[in-house]
Design an enzyme around this catalytic site. Structure first.
Site, short mmCIF file in Angstrom:
data_model
loop_
_atom_site.label_atom_id
_atom_site.label_comp_id
_atom_site.label_asym_id
_atom_site.label_seq_id
_atom_site.Cartn_x
_atom_site.Cartn_y
_atom_site.Cartn_z
CG ASN A 1 49.01 -5.12 10.68
OD1 ASN A 1 48.53 -6.15 11.09
ND2 ASN A 1 49.84 -5.10 9.64
CE1 TYR B 1 48.20 -22.63 16.39
CE2 TYR B 1 46.08 -21.55 16.22
CZ TYR B 1 47.02 -22.43 15.73
OH TYR B 1 46.76 -23.11 14.55
#
Length: 255
Positions: free
Chosen positions: A101, A165
């Site tokens: 992450n 996006y």
């Protein structure tokens, strides 16, 4: 679908990993911390890694089955990575799940034609090479696990298919972030191919635009509680689950 129903649907498609050990990077706050919490709720022992172990320890205080690594994790530094993995082995004796992450913060004011290339190189060092470094360094530990899983947290910004996006939709905005995540998606595919004859299952997940900083929800970002289940889903896939894919909320997302 509500956040609770989405979470329940994702969990129902995965298997329990009770008794296993997970490492979640960049987890002193935000979605990383929420992923750690949700994995722990499924009976998994979770180690939280962060550059500041003090902040990580404060963040996980009071969470059952979640503990912070006592050493800093900088995925751009091989010495730091080696120390962290040695600590995992010495304290837990195993590693079943790696959730990559940790990432650089995107510069929303940057464009592809006005980018500071030195800054861009730092982003790619974290997002691509840091993730790559930690994953291959963790493989000796992961290979010992009966059902090892690697999740790479990516972004629709690195896809041609995200109509909000994505690379073809954003007009060259936040270029370092987008290009770095496109490279991360390619890394996922390459790792999955390279590990195809092993039990190590590798996938990438886009958590969608998530409120990881104050005020983000007011700008349309969804809460971490709604984005984390897709990552937990990929971290707990069954042995015959998909490999080398790119997903959002448990559903395939185009590259």
């Amino acid at each position: 679908m509500t956040e609770k129903h989405r979470s329940d649907a994702l969990v129902s498609e995965t298997i329990s990993r009770d008794g296993t050990v997970a490492l979640v990077t960049g987890a002193a706050h935000g979605i990383g911390l929420e992923v750690a919490r949700q994995l722990a709720q499924r009976g998994i022992d979770v180690l939280v890694g962060a550059r500041d172990p003090g902040k990580a320890a404060a963040a996980v205080r009071g969470l059952d089955r979640v503990s912070a690594l006592p050493v800093p994790l900088d995925i751009t530094d091989q010495t730091s990575v080696d120390l962290v993995l040695r600590t995992v082995e010495e304290t837990k004796g195993r590693l079943d799940i790696l959730v990559n992450n940790a990432a650089a913060h995107p510069d929303h004011d940057e464009t592809v034609t006005s980018v500071d290339l030195e800054s861009a190189a730092r982003v790619v060092q974290v997002d691509l090479f840091g993730t790559w470094r930690l994953t291959i360094s963790a493989l000796p530990l992961l290979r010992r696990a009966p059902g090892p899983r690697v999740v790479i947290v990516s972004s629709g910004a690195g896809s041609h298919s995200d109509d909000r996006y994505g690379l073809a939709s954003a007009g060259g905005a936040y270029a370092s972030h987008a290009i770095g995540k496109a490279a991360v998606n390619a890394l996922t595919s390459a790792l999955a191919a390279g590990l195809a004859d092993t039990p190590v299952v590798v996938n990438a997940v886009c958590p969608d635009v998530t409120a990881t900083v104050p005020g983000a929800e007011a700008r349309g970002a969804r809460p971490v509680e709604e984005s984390a289940p897709g990552i937990v889903w990929a971290a707990t896939l069954p042995d015959d689950g998909p490999r080398g894919g790119f997903f959002r909320d448990g559903k395939p997302l185009g590259w």
